[in-house]
Motif scaffolding. Structure first.
Motif, PDB file in Angstrom:
ATOM      1  N   ILE A 118       0.836  -1.196   0.000  1.00 50.37           N
ATOM      2  CA  ILE A 118       0.000   0.000   0.000  1.00 50.37           C
ATOM      3  C   ILE A 118       0.871   1.246   0.000  1.00 50.37           C
ATOM      4  CG2 ILE A 118      -1.771   1.267   1.276  1.00 50.37           C
ATOM      5  CD1 ILE A 118      -2.675  -1.420   2.426  1.00 50.37           C
ATOM      6  N   THR A 119       0.507   2.197  -0.865  1.00 48.72           N
ATOM      7  CA  THR A 119       1.193   3.484  -0.937  1.00 48.72           C
ATOM      8  C   THR A 119       0.155   4.592  -0.794  1.00 48.72           C
ATOM      9  OG1 THR A 119       2.780   2.518  -2.472  1.00 48.72           O
ATOM     10  CG2 THR A 119       2.709   4.929  -2.323  1.00 48.72           C
ATOM     11  N   ILE A 120       0.403   5.495   0.154  1.00 48.58           N
ATOM     12  CA  ILE A 120      -0.549   6.572   0.416  1.00 48.58           C
ATOM     13  C   ILE A 120       0.172   7.907   0.428  1.00 48.58           C
ATOM     14  CG2 ILE A 120      -2.158   7.547   2.106  1.00 48.58           C
ATOM     15  CD1 ILE A 120      -2.635   4.740   3.140  1.00 48.58           C
ATOM     16  N   GLU A 121      -0.443   8.888  -0.218  1.00 46.38           N
ATOM     17  CA  GLU A 121      -0.017  10.289  -0.106  1.00 46.38           C
ATOM     18  C   GLU A 121      -1.254  11.083   0.272  1.00 46.38           C
ATOM     19  OE1 GLU A 121       1.791  11.517  -3.738  1.00 46.38           O
ATOM     20  OE2 GLU A 121       3.491  10.158  -3.509  1.00 46.38           O
ATOM     21  N   SER A 122      -1.062  12.096   1.098  1.00 46.68           N
ATOM     22  CA  SER A 122      -2.228  12.831   1.583  1.00 46.68           C
ATOM     23  C   SER A 122      -1.975  14.330   1.571  1.00 46.68           C
ATOM     24  CB  SER A 122      -2.566  12.379   3.002  1.00 46.68           C
ATOM     25  OG  SER A 122      -1.508  12.722   3.874  1.00 46.68           O
ATOM     26  N   HIS A 123      -3.050  15.075   1.750  1.00 48.10           N
ATOM     27  CA  HIS A 123      -2.959  16.517   1.916  1.00 48.10           C
ATOM     28  C   HIS A 123      -3.987  16.942   2.951  1.00 48.10           C
ATOM     29  CE1 HIS A 123      -6.595  16.706  -0.486  1.00 48.10           C
ATOM     30  NE2 HIS A 123      -6.682  17.989  -0.190  1.00 48.10           N
ATOM     31  N   GLN A 124      -3.746  18.094   3.545  1.00 42.65           N
ATOM     32  CA  GLN A 124      -4.667  18.610   4.552  1.00 42.65           C
ATOM     33  C   GLN A 124      -5.632  19.588   3.884  1.00 42.65           C
ATOM     34  OE1 GLN A 124      -2.701  20.004   7.993  1.00 42.65           O
ATOM     35  NE2 GLN A 124      -4.559  20.163   9.197  1.00 42.65           N
ATOM     36  N   ARG A 125      -6.911  19.402   4.157  1.00 39.75           N
ATOM     37  CA  ARG A 125      -7.923  20.275   3.562  1.00 39.75           C
ATOM     38  C   ARG A 125      -8.046  21.555   4.370  1.00 39.75           C
ATOM     39  NH1 ARG A 125     -12.932  16.334   2.255  1.00 39.75           N
ATOM     40  NH2 ARG A 125     -13.077  16.396   4.502  1.00 39.75           N
ATOM     41  N   GLU A 126      -8.844  22.462   3.860  1.00 40.06           N
ATOM     42  CA  GLU A 126      -9.013  23.759   4.523  1.00 40.06           C
ATOM     43  C   GLU A 126      -9.674  23.633   5.887  1.00 40.06           C
ATOM     44  OE1 GLU A 126     -11.199  25.985   1.709  1.00 40.06           O
ATOM     45  OE2 GLU A 126      -9.548  26.098   0.289  1.00 40.06           O
ATOM     46  N   ASP A 127     -10.517  22.609   6.066  1.00 39.74           N
ATOM     47  CA  ASP A 127     -11.177  22.422   7.364  1.00 39.74           C
ATOM     48  C   ASP A 127     -10.305  21.673   8.367  1.00 39.74           C
ATOM     49  OD1 ASP A 127     -11.234  19.971   6.152  1.00 39.74           O
ATOM     50  OD2 ASP A 127     -13.370  19.604   6.493  1.00 39.74           O
ATOM     51  N   GLY A 128      -9.063  21.359   8.013  1.00 34.50           N
ATOM     52  CA  GLY A 128      -8.126  20.723   8.935  1.00 34.50           C
ATOM     53  C   GLY A 128      -8.087  19.212   8.846  1.00 34.50           C
ATOM     54  N   THR A 129      -8.995  18.600   8.097  1.00 36.22           N
ATOM     55  CA  THR A 129      -8.987  17.147   7.963  1.00 36.22           C
ATOM     56  C   THR A 129      -8.065  16.735   6.820  1.00 36.22           C
ATOM     57  OG1 THR A 129     -10.875  17.179   6.469  1.00 36.22           O
ATOM     58  CG2 THR A 129     -11.336  16.940   8.825  1.00 36.22           C
ATOM     59  N   ARG A 130      -7.590  15.508   6.908  1.00 37.90           N
ATOM     60  CA  ARG A 130      -6.717  14.993   5.860  1.00 37.90           C
ATOM     61  C   ARG A 130      -7.483  14.044   4.954  1.00 37.90           C
ATOM     62  NH1 ARG A 130      -2.298  12.385   9.461  1.00 37.90           N
ATOM     63  NH2 ARG A 130      -4.269  11.662  10.204  1.00 37.90           N
ATOM     64  N   ARG A 131      -7.109  14.032   3.725  1.00 35.74           N
ATOM     65  CA  ARG A 131      -7.651  13.071   2.768  1.00 35.74           C
ATOM     66  C   ARG A 131      -6.522  12.613   1.870  1.00 35.74           C
ATOM     67  NH1 ARG A 131     -11.123  12.463   5.862  1.00 35.74           N
ATOM     68  NH2 ARG A 131     -13.302  12.946   5.613  1.00 35.74           N
ATOM     69  N   THR A 132      -6.692  11.462   1.271  1.00 36.19           N
ATOM     70  CA  THR A 132      -5.646  10.911   0.417  1.00 36.19           C
ATOM     71  C   THR A 132      -5.685  11.561  -0.962  1.00 36.19           C
ATOM     72  OG1 THR A 132      -7.101   9.144  -0.300  1.00 36.19           O
ATOM     73  CG2 THR A 132      -5.660   8.687   1.556  1.00 36.19           C
TER      74      THR A 132
END
Length: 162
Positions: A78-92
Motif C-alpha cells: 500500500i502506498t498513500i499520499e495525503s494533503h490537509q484540507r481547509e477544514d483541517g482534515t486529511r484526505r488521500t
C-alpha cells in the motif's frame, strides 16, 4: 492364528465386499462437484478477496489518511499520499495497492479506524498487463461502491466478533 484369519478373509473376499459397499454408498449419494463458474461454493463473511475502499452514505470517502494500513502491511503493498484540507482534515491524494505484492492478510482492514479499506468476497479477477497490477484510489472506490451492500452485510454479521 493370524495366518488362518487372513486366509479366511481372502477366501470369503471380505476386503472386496467392503470396497463394493463403500462404492455403493457413494454411488447413491448426490455428487458434490460444482460446475464453476456457473455454480459457486458458499463463502464466509470473513472471506478475504479483492480490496476495496468505502464511502460514507453522503458520498465522502472514509479514508482519513492515517496511514495505519500502509504501516501494518507486511508486504508493503500500500502506498498513500495525503494533503490537509481547509477544514483541517486529511484526505488521500494517492492511494495505491500493488496486487502482486498483497498477501490478503487482512491487517490493513483490522487497523483501519474508520472501516475504509475492506476485503471483499470477490475472488475471480485478473490483469492482462503488468501495469494493471497497481490498483489506484478511483478503482478501489469504484469496487467499494459496487459491492457496498455485500460489504455492509458482511460487516454486520461479523460485528459481534470485533
Amino acid at each position: 492364528m493370524r495366518p488362518l484369519s487372513d486366509y479366511l478373509r481372502s477366501f470369503f473376499l471380505v476386503e472386496l465386499l467392503r470396497g463394493m459397499r463403500l462404492t455403493g454408498r457413494h454411488f447413491i449419494n448426490r455428487s458434490i462437484t460444482l460446475e464453476f463458474p456457473e455454480e459457486r461454493a458458499p463463502k464466509s463473511p470473513r472471506f478475504r478477496g479483492h480490496l476495496a475502499l468505502r464511502r460514507y452514505p453522503n458520498g465522502e470517502e472514509r479514508c482519513i489518511a492515517c496511514k495505519l494500513c500502509e504501516v501494518v502491511c507486511p508486504a508493503q503493498a500500500i502506498t498513500i499520499e495525503s494533503h490537509q484540507r481547509e477544514d483541517g482534515t486529511r484526505r488521500t491524494t494517492r492511494y495505491e495497492v500493488d496486487m502482486f505484492k498483497c498477501i490478503y492478510c487482512g491487517f490493513c482492514e483490522e487497523s483501519c479506524p474508520v472501516d475504509s479499506i475492506v476485503l471483499t468476497r470477490l475472488d475471480t479477477y485478473h490483469a492482462e498487463q503488468s501495469s494493471e497490477r497497481v490498483i489506484d484510489k478511483q478503482k478501489l472506490l469504484h469496487m467499494g461502491d459496487q459491492y457496498e451492500s455485500q460489504i455492509a452485510a458482511d460487516r454486520a454479521v461479523d460485528a459481534p466478533y470485533r
